[in-house]
Design a protein around this motif. Structure first.
Motif, mmCIF file in Angstrom:
data_model
loop_
_atom_site.group_PDB
_atom_site.id
_atom_site.type_symbol
_atom_site.label_atom_id
_atom_site.label_comp_id
_atom_site.label_asym_id
_atom_site.label_seq_id
_atom_site.Cartn_x
_atom_site.Cartn_y
_atom_site.Cartn_z
ATOM 1 N N VAL A 273 0.821 -1.251 -0.017
ATOM 2 C CA VAL A 273 -0.021 0.051 0.206
ATOM 3 C C VAL A 273 0.955 1.237 -0.104
ATOM 4 O O VAL A 273 0.581 2.210 -0.837
ATOM 5 N N LEU A 274 1.888 1.240 0.913
ATOM 6 C CA LEU A 274 2.904 2.482 0.832
ATOM 7 C C LEU A 274 3.649 2.506 -0.215
ATOM 8 O O LEU A 274 4.034 3.494 -0.869
ATOM 9 N N ARG A 275 3.883 1.404 -0.796
ATOM 10 C CA ARG A 275 4.793 1.390 -2.199
ATOM 11 C C ARG A 275 3.715 1.966 -3.412
ATOM 12 O O ARG A 275 4.475 2.975 -4.074
ATOM 13 N N VAL A 276 2.667 1.729 -3.524
ATOM 14 C CA VAL A 276 1.617 2.605 -4.225
ATOM 15 C C VAL A 276 1.675 3.830 -3.993
ATOM 16 O O VAL A 276 1.913 4.736 -5.100
ATOM 17 N N ALA B 13 -9.343 -0.704 -9.012
ATOM 18 C CA ALA B 13 -9.079 -1.993 -8.378
ATOM 19 C C ALA B 13 -8.057 -2.010 -7.429
ATOM 20 O O ALA B 13 -7.994 -2.636 -6.323
ATOM 21 N N THR B 14 -6.777 -1.107 -7.578
ATOM 22 C CA THR B 14 -5.761 -0.984 -6.755
ATOM 23 C C THR B 14 -6.299 -0.408 -5.481
ATOM 24 O O THR B 14 -5.818 -0.579 -4.192
ATOM 25 N N ILE B 15 -6.808 0.762 -5.736
ATOM 26 C CA ILE B 15 -7.725 1.574 -4.584
ATOM 27 C C ILE B 15 -8.526 0.567 -3.643
ATOM 28 O O ILE B 15 -8.536 0.542 -2.547
ATOM 29 N N ILE C 255 -7.014 -3.941 2.682
ATOM 30 C CA ILE C 255 -5.778 -4.232 3.462
ATOM 31 C C ILE C 255 -5.863 -3.123 4.808
ATOM 32 O O ILE C 255 -5.495 -3.553 5.810
ATOM 33 N N VAL C 256 -6.019 -2.010 4.427
ATOM 34 C CA VAL C 256 -6.393 -0.997 5.553
ATOM 35 C C VAL C 256 -7.267 -1.318 6.617
ATOM 36 O O VAL C 256 -7.093 -1.323 7.845
ATOM 37 N N GLN C 257 -8.745 -1.801 6.228
ATOM 38 C CA GLN C 257 -9.494 -2.168 6.862
ATOM 39 C C GLN C 257 -9.446 -3.433 7.890
ATOM 40 O O GLN C 257 -10.041 -3.554 8.974
ATOM 41 N N SER C 258 -8.435 -4.303 7.198
ATOM 42 C CA SER C 258 -8.197 -5.474 8.203
ATOM 43 C C SER C 258 -6.831 -5.096 9.049
ATOM 44 O O SER C 258 -6.652 -6.045 9.705
ATOM 45 N N ASN C 259 -6.503 -3.764 9.194
ATOM 46 C CA ASN C 259 -5.471 -3.295 10.111
ATOM 47 C C ASN C 259 -3.995 -4.116 9.849
ATOM 48 O O ASN C 259 -3.220 -4.010 10.658
ATOM 49 N N MET C 260 -3.904 -4.486 8.719
ATOM 50 C CA MET C 260 -2.450 -5.238 8.620
ATOM 51 C C MET C 260 -1.342 -4.236 8.440
ATOM 52 O O MET C 260 -0.342 -4.473 8.876
ATOM 53 N N LEU C 261 -1.739 -3.045 8.200
ATOM 54 C CA LEU C 261 -0.768 -1.934 8.008
ATOM 55 C C LEU C 261 -0.073 -1.770 9.614
ATOM 56 O O LEU C 261 0.882 -1.224 9.594
#
Length: 549
Positions: free
Chosen positions: A181-184, A198-200, A206-212
């Protein structure tokens, strides 16, 4: 350009060609991969000049141990193997140059939420499309056949480069690594590319899953610094963060600015987020124009990014006048910026310098405005230069932040494009005034007219000469040259018609300071020497004096 293979020429060093030839003769198939292929294509299609320096090779058909033996038997260079997980051979071919990285195709299987939770399996027998599916973006999944001068494009990366779009390769593999996500974010800012829906969408998941939240803070810092160092259109990186809901995670203070309105006659561009995006694009433009180092560029972009954070908490709507005001935002923004910079683990040299740039970002236009009204501002500019130097900052850096802010008023909000410098006469007027006044300061040193003479203070206050005079001069100069104070208190209560400090202000400030010292068990000497103490005192005095007048 969407065919699987495409003729293309990348200027490749002789050592890279030699390695490819050696390995191909032994049954391998050697390709240039990664950023160098992407950047070479972008340079040719869009006439850019991204540097080509990192030569990474991926070799099909040979085990890594076979590659190592072939190279050691045939090359006079030191060859090391690094990375237990990814197994990278490094050819150290010339002192002072980056080594050439060599890998074999591999598959990666996620085993947990962290970006390092992977099982990596080397498999030299994979087909190119099978190997490339682990890559994050189509523009990063290009392979260059050195001997045939041919690009192999398994996922449409060439079309995406032509269309200036960032697209994922595969939903499943992209989602396995939250760092992507941060690479994008930083690729969008670096290349000025928009991000596909699609990328957004997958980034939102990913953000909503708290993976960051599982990312090491060092990787977060690196991603943001890559943006600040390399961005050609920084607004696109932050727009992507906003679209993917990641902005609220890392920079909620900035996210709030999208809901902070401004008065259209002053800010035709719209809300403060739009203003800030135009400002950081202006900062990038200035950094290119002035030939700034990457460290200066980063400082300038961060300064422009944070300069109006205080408006998110200071803005008030005055219904009777139909205007939005944000008195005090340059001071309230300091604490907010410190929080942001700590959250993204910004380098210390940035964390130390940004607060003063935010606090003073309104000052140069105010000083110039006073100058046009006949008020001598040489002393004020001298004080400002001295204060900036205490923080190892130049007046130029503050000028550039001021220019970024002033140009961020373009009512064409679709592209976050700031106004051209020549379309804002005020900018050139400020630059010209500063240049002339600097020459005056350099020729006369610090002997500039003070805002008040010591003998006048003695006459007005009826107190014998002492250290209190020096402290009062400091306090009065802070008041006269502080745009926030001038915004809150009408000018006649600060300066009279002849631009002298009013006796009422002197009397009131002296009495207030005497009471303040008694309450806080301090002294005139300490106030004279301690800038932080003066700032606290004047913060309280500002409220008190407004009530008095």
């Amino acid at each position: 350009m969407s065919a699987l293979t495409n003729q293309f020429t990348i200027d490749t060093p002789s050592i890279v060609k030699r390695i490819a030839k050696l390995l191909n003769q032994k049954g391998g198939k050697t390709f240039l991969v990664g950023g160098i292929v992407r950047d070479a294509v972008i340079n040719q299609i869009h006439c850019t000049t991204f540097p080509l320096s990192d030569y990474d090779l991926e070799v099909f058909g040979l085990e890594l141990s076979e590659i190592e033996k072939i190279l050691k038997d045939n090359l006079p260079y030191f060859i090391s193997q690094e990375g237990k997980a990814f197994q990278v051979l490094k050819v150290h071919h010339q002192h002072g140059y980056k080594p050439i990285d060599i890998t074999v195709p591999r598959t990666e299987t996620s085993t947990g939420p962290a970006h390092t939770d992977f099982v990596v399996t080397a498999n030299p027998q994979l087909q190119i499309k099978e190997a490339a599916i682990r890559r994050d973006l189509t523009i990063n999944a290009l392979y260059y056949d050195i001997q045939k001068s041919q690009i192999i494009d398994p996922f449409g990366g060439l079309d995406d480069i032509s269309n200036q779009v960032i697209n994922i390769v595969n939903r499943k593999t992209f989602k396995e690594d939250p760092l992507r996500v941060l690479r994008v974010m930083q690729f969008a800012a670096r290349f000025g590319f928009t991000v596909s829906p699609a990328t957004i969408e997958i980034s939102k998941e990913i953000v909503q899953s708290n993976m960051l939240l599982a990312l090491p803070i060092e990787r977060v810092q690196q991603a943001f610094m890559d943006l600040f160092f390399n961005a050609t259109k920084p607004s696109l990186g932050f727009q992507f963060l906003k679209d993917s809901d990641a902005l609220f995670l890392y920079l909620p203070e900035l996210d709030k600015l999208a809901h902070t309105h401004q008065t259209p006659s002053w800010h035709p561009e719209g809300n403060v987020f739009i203003h800030t995006m135009q400002a950081i694009n202006a900062a990038q433009d200035i950094s290119e124009r002035e030939g700034l180092s990457k460290y200066e560029k980063a400082l300038l972009i961060v300064g422009a990014l944070c300069h109006d954070l205080g408006k998110g908490v200071s803005t008030k709507f005055i219904a009777s006048e139909n205007i939005h005001i944000a008195h005090g935002h340059s001071k309230t923004g300091v604490a907010l910026a410190k929080d942001i910079l700590k959250r993204i683990n910004a380098p210390e040299h940035i964390q130390k310098r940004i607060p003063i740039l935010i606090e003073k970002h309104l000052l140069l236009p105010v000083l110039y405005s006073n100058h046009t009204k006949g008020i001598n501002q040489t002393r004020a500019l001298y004080r400002l230069i001295q204060e900036l130097q205490k923080h190892q900052l130049s007046l130029d850096m503050l000028l550039w932040v001021t220019e970024s802010d002033t140009r961020a008023r373009n009512d064409n909000v679709e592209i976050y494009e700031p106004l051209d410098r020549n379309d804002v006469p005020l900018i050139n007027e400020i630059y010209d005034w500063v240049a002339v006044t600097r020459i005056e300061i350099e020729s006369t040193g610090s002997s500039h007219q003070e805002v008040v003479d010591g003998s006048d203070l003695i006459r007005i206050v009826h107190k014998p000469q002492g250290i209190w005079i020096h402290a009062m001069k400091h306090l009065l100069e802070d008041i006269v040259f502080d745009p926030e104070f001038r915004n809150l208190i009408p000018r006649p209560y600060i300066l009279d018609e002849e631009n002298n400090v009013t006796e009422k202000l002197i009397h009131t400030l002296f009495s207030f300071t005497e009471n303040y010292m008694e309450r806080n068990n301090t002294s005139w000497q300490f106030i004279s020497q301690n800038e932080e103490m003066r700032e606290k005192l004047l913060g309280q005095f500002m409220i008190y004096y407004k009530q008095q007048v």
